[in-house]
Scaffold this motif. Structure first.
Motif, short mmCIF file in Angstrom:
data_model
loop_
_atom_site.label_atom_id
_atom_site.label_comp_id
_atom_site.label_asym_id
_atom_site.label_seq_id
_atom_site.Cartn_x
_atom_site.Cartn_y
_atom_site.Cartn_z
N PRO A 202 8.66 -11.35 -18.50
CA PRO A 202 8.96 -10.19 -17.78
C PRO A 202 7.79 -9.08 -16.91
CG PRO A 202 10.08 -10.77 -19.69
CD PRO A 202 8.86 -11.52 -19.95
N PRO A 203 8.38 -9.13 -16.07
CA PRO A 203 7.08 -7.77 -14.90
C PRO A 203 7.37 -6.37 -15.95
CG PRO A 203 8.61 -9.00 -13.67
CD PRO A 203 8.94 -9.27 -14.81
N ARG A 204 6.18 -6.20 -16.40
CA ARG A 204 6.32 -4.26 -17.14
C ARG A 204 6.62 -2.94 -15.85
NH1 ARG A 204 1.28 -3.33 -20.32
NH2 ARG A 204 0.15 -4.67 -18.26
N LYS A 205 6.88 -2.19 -16.18
CA LYS A 205 7.53 -1.14 -15.23
C LYS A 205 6.07 0.23 -16.44
CE LYS A 205 11.85 -1.90 -13.87
NZ LYS A 205 12.96 -1.63 -13.62
N HIS A 206 5.61 0.28 -15.22
CA HIS A 206 4.40 1.31 -15.91
C HIS A 206 4.56 2.58 -15.30
CE1 HIS A 206 1.57 -1.41 -17.68
NE2 HIS A 206 1.56 -2.32 -15.60
N SER A 207 4.92 4.17 -16.10
CA SER A 207 5.43 5.11 -15.36
C SER A 207 3.93 5.64 -14.99
CB SER A 207 5.71 6.03 -17.14
OG SER A 207 5.65 6.86 -16.32
N MET A 208 3.95 6.20 -13.96
CA MET A 208 3.13 6.70 -12.91
C MET A 208 2.91 7.94 -13.45
SD MET A 208 0.28 6.52 -11.53
CE MET A 208 -0.60 8.26 -11.28
N ASP A 209 3.72 8.40 -14.66
CA ASP A 209 2.98 10.43 -14.72
C ASP A 209 1.47 10.73 -14.60
OD1 ASP A 209 3.61 12.63 -15.99
OD2 ASP A 209 3.97 11.84 -17.85
N LEU A 210 1.64 11.51 -13.62
CA LEU A 210 0.63 12.18 -13.71
C LEU A 210 -0.07 13.02 -13.95
CD1 LEU A 210 0.61 12.59 -9.05
CD2 LEU A 210 -0.20 10.78 -10.56
N ILE A 211 0.87 14.02 -15.10
CA ILE A 211 0.27 14.87 -16.03
C ILE A 211 -0.78 13.91 -17.28
CG2 ILE A 211 0.85 16.58 -17.99
CD1 ILE A 211 3.59 17.20 -16.93
N PRO A 212 -2.13 13.64 -16.69
CA PRO A 212 -2.70 13.58 -17.71
C PRO A 212 -2.97 13.74 -18.92
CG PRO A 212 -3.86 14.76 -16.62
CD PRO A 212 -2.12 15.26 -16.16
N GLU A 213 -3.08 11.65 -19.96
CA GLU A 213 -3.71 12.50 -21.46
C GLU A 213 -4.92 13.32 -21.45
OE1 GLU A 213 -4.21 8.52 -22.62
OE2 GLU A 213 -2.58 7.95 -22.28
N THR A 214 -5.95 13.84 -20.20
CA THR A 214 -6.86 14.94 -20.52
C THR A 214 -6.49 15.66 -19.18
OG1 THR A 214 -8.09 12.98 -20.28
CG2 THR A 214 -8.27 13.23 -23.18
N LEU A 215 -7.22 16.92 -19.23
CA LEU A 215 -7.10 17.35 -17.70
C LEU A 215 -8.88 18.35 -18.18
CD1 LEU A 215 -4.62 20.48 -18.35
CD2 LEU A 215 -4.48 18.44 -16.90
N ARG B 175 0.77 -0.86 -0.56
CA ARG B 175 0.05 -0.09 0.38
C ARG B 175 0.38 0.85 0.24
NH1 ARG B 175 -2.31 -0.96 4.55
NH2 ARG B 175 -3.94 -2.15 3.86
N THR B 176 1.59 1.09 0.45
CA THR B 176 3.07 2.40 0.66
C THR B 176 3.42 2.82 -0.66
OG1 THR B 176 3.15 1.59 3.42
CG2 THR B 176 4.77 3.21 1.86
N PHE B 177 4.01 1.39 -0.86
CA PHE B 177 4.23 1.83 -2.20
C PHE B 177 3.67 2.40 -3.08
CE2 PHE B 177 7.01 -0.05 -6.06
CZ PHE B 177 7.79 -0.06 -5.88
N MET B 178 2.84 1.58 -3.49
CA MET B 178 1.58 1.82 -4.51
C MET B 178 1.69 3.60 -4.14
SD MET B 178 -2.45 1.12 -4.91
CE MET B 178 -2.67 2.23 -3.53
N ALA B 179 1.38 4.33 -3.34
CA ALA B 179 1.28 6.04 -2.68
C ALA B 179 2.37 6.44 -2.92
CB ALA B 179 0.95 5.63 -1.64
N GLN B 180 3.70 5.65 -2.64
CA GLN B 180 4.92 6.84 -3.32
C GLN B 180 4.87 6.61 -4.20
OE1 GLN B 180 7.24 3.37 -1.05
NE2 GLN B 180 7.53 5.11 0.61
N SER B 181 4.53 5.75 -5.44
CA SER B 181 4.77 4.97 -6.74
C SER B 181 4.33 6.44 -7.78
CB SER B 181 4.46 3.91 -7.37
OG SER B 181 5.28 3.55 -7.29
N ALA B 182 3.40 7.15 -7.51
CA ALA B 182 2.01 8.29 -7.69
C ALA B 182 2.40 9.48 -6.92
CB ALA B 182 0.88 8.15 -7.05
N LEU B 183 4.20 9.94 -6.53
CA LEU B 183 4.33 11.26 -6.33
C LEU B 183 5.52 11.32 -7.34
CD1 LEU B 183 3.77 10.66 -2.23
CD2 LEU B 183 2.68 12.19 -3.60
N PRO B 184 5.25 12.24 -8.10
CA PRO B 184 6.37 13.10 -8.84
C PRO B 184 7.25 12.98 -8.27
CG PRO B 184 4.49 13.46 -9.94
CD PRO B 184 3.94 13.27 -8.48
N HIS B 185 7.57 13.96 -7.02
CA HIS B 185 8.60 15.14 -5.97
C HIS B 185 9.67 13.73 -5.61
CE1 HIS B 185 6.03 14.21 -2.68
NE2 HIS B 185 7.35 14.64 -1.91
#
Length: 384
Positions: free
Chosen positions: A371-384, A293-303
């Motif tokens: 192989p596991p896939r690495k997903h980029s958690m880029d929080l700039i969305p494709e749409t705003l 749970r912690t890693f999931m939230a950490q992965s959503a923080l760009p900074h």
């Protein structure tokens, strides 16, 4: 309390001669002064900074490449139609994924017509317009960033408030670093102006719909179910998330807390396993729900991108796990949680955050059928 979609039109906030349209793609206006005395510019269309060097208006804003949210991207959810219960979460890509599925990101919706019915809706949307029930007289729009940052703030134990810009009435969302640090001075994404709130807090529009629906807590119980399997039992892949409490839950039952698993025997889109488990052991590797749970939230923080890593104490060799504020605050020197020895972690980055999960997931990946896939958690969305 003004809600998103019910405030004044942003287009009418500035005189026409203030706006600068670059190739018809941006609507750039002056929004005040910078600390160095230069002028600040903001794009009302993309809701982004448009200040160039020396305080000049940029040719385009930083989100000019991003298409604004289209009406078709918003799903309307009428609470009155689903008396069996509605639940909404912030959805992010899985922390571990060996499937070929397209990862979800946005607002995930579960809805049942009656308590005895199967889920009629089980899908993720970019944006959801919630109406009916306590919101019958004023609907409420929640977008993907609202839901994702609500997940982040709540996992780290922070309360949120519905805050409106004092200039334009836009419901305010605190993102990234600001979603974890209460403050009074806010930058409005709607009009680009700085405004002050009367309380030190974190802003998220979802707090408004929770207040209107009188949702103050969610009944959560730890799942007693067990998932003990090998990855080769699921040739279509395995996906893993940490559970997070729904920001809106109208059902009578309790939510289950633990680790959410999707497992596929084929590459079909419907998983053979879709459930939350209290115990998860895959290829004899046991996963800890708090770490996931912690890693999931950490992965959503760009900074803090790239700064969350697995660290072992050089003295006792035991893994370190930063919790609380330390889970999102990179540091150089640390004291071992087990033997209290002071040490500096080795690596490319001096300041880091410790979580054993990356090393654990690497072990899982070594025994995966693909192989596991690495997903980029880029929080700039494709749409705003």
């Amino acid at each position: 309390m003004p809600l998103r979609g019910s405030g004044r039109s942003q287009a009418g906030l500035f005189a026409p001669d203030q706006a600068t349209s670059i190739d018809g793609s941006c609507n750039i206006v002056e929004v005040g002064r910078r600390r160095d005395g230069g002028t600040r510019y903001w794009c009302l269309l993309h809701k982004a900074d448009a200040t160039a060097k020396y305080g000049k208006p940029a040719k385009e804003c930083r989100y000019a490449h991003v298409a604004p949210l289209a009406p078709a991207d918003t799903f309307t959810l009428n609470l009155d139609k689903y008396q069996g219960g509605v639940a909404l979460w912030g959805a992010v890509p899985p922390v571990y994924d060996t499937s070929s599925q397209v990862p979800d990101r946005g607002v995930h919706v579960h809805a049942r017509r009656s308590a005895s019915d199967d889920k009629e809706i089980d899908r993720t949307y970019r944006s959801v317009r919630i109406t009916g029930g306590p919101l019958a007289k004023s609907d409420f729009v929640v977008n993907e960033l609202d839901a994702i940052y609500y997940m982040v703030s709540s996992i780290f134990g922070y309360e949120m408030r519905h805050i409106s810009c004092t200039y334009c009435g836009e419901a305010h969302l605190d993102r990234d670093w600001f979603s974890l640090h209460p403050h009074r001075r806010h930058l409005c994404a709607g009009c680009g102006r700085n405004f002050r709130d009367n309380l030190t807090s974190i802003g998220n529009p979802i707090a408004g719909v929770r207040d209107r629906c009188a949702v103050h807590s969610t009944k959560v119980k730890r799942s007693r179910k067990k998932f003990v399997h090998r990855q080769d039992e699921f040739p279509g892949g395995v996906q893993i998330w940490g559970s997070n409490a729904a920001f809106l839950w109208t059902g009578t039952g309790s939510e289950e807390e633990g680790i959410h698993i999707h497992a596929f025997t084929t590459d079909e889109t419907t998983p053979d396993v879709d459930d939350t488990f209290g115990t998860v052991i895959i290829d004899n590797v046991e996963l800890d729900a708090t770490m996931v749970r912690t890693f999931m939230a950490q992965s959503a923080l760009p900074h803090i991108a790239g700064r969350v890593t697995s660290i072992n104490c050089p003295s006792c060799r035991l893994p370190q796990f930063n919790t609380g504020d330390a889970a999102f605050t990179p540091i150089v020197e640390r004291n071992c949680e087990h033997c209290n020895r002071a040490f500096t972690a080795r690596g490319r980055l001096r300041k880091t955050i410790a979580n054993p999960l990356p090393a654990i997931l690497e072990r899982l990946g070594s025994s995966a059928t693909r192989p596991p896939r690495k997903h980029s958690m880029d929080l700039i969305p494709e749409t705003l």
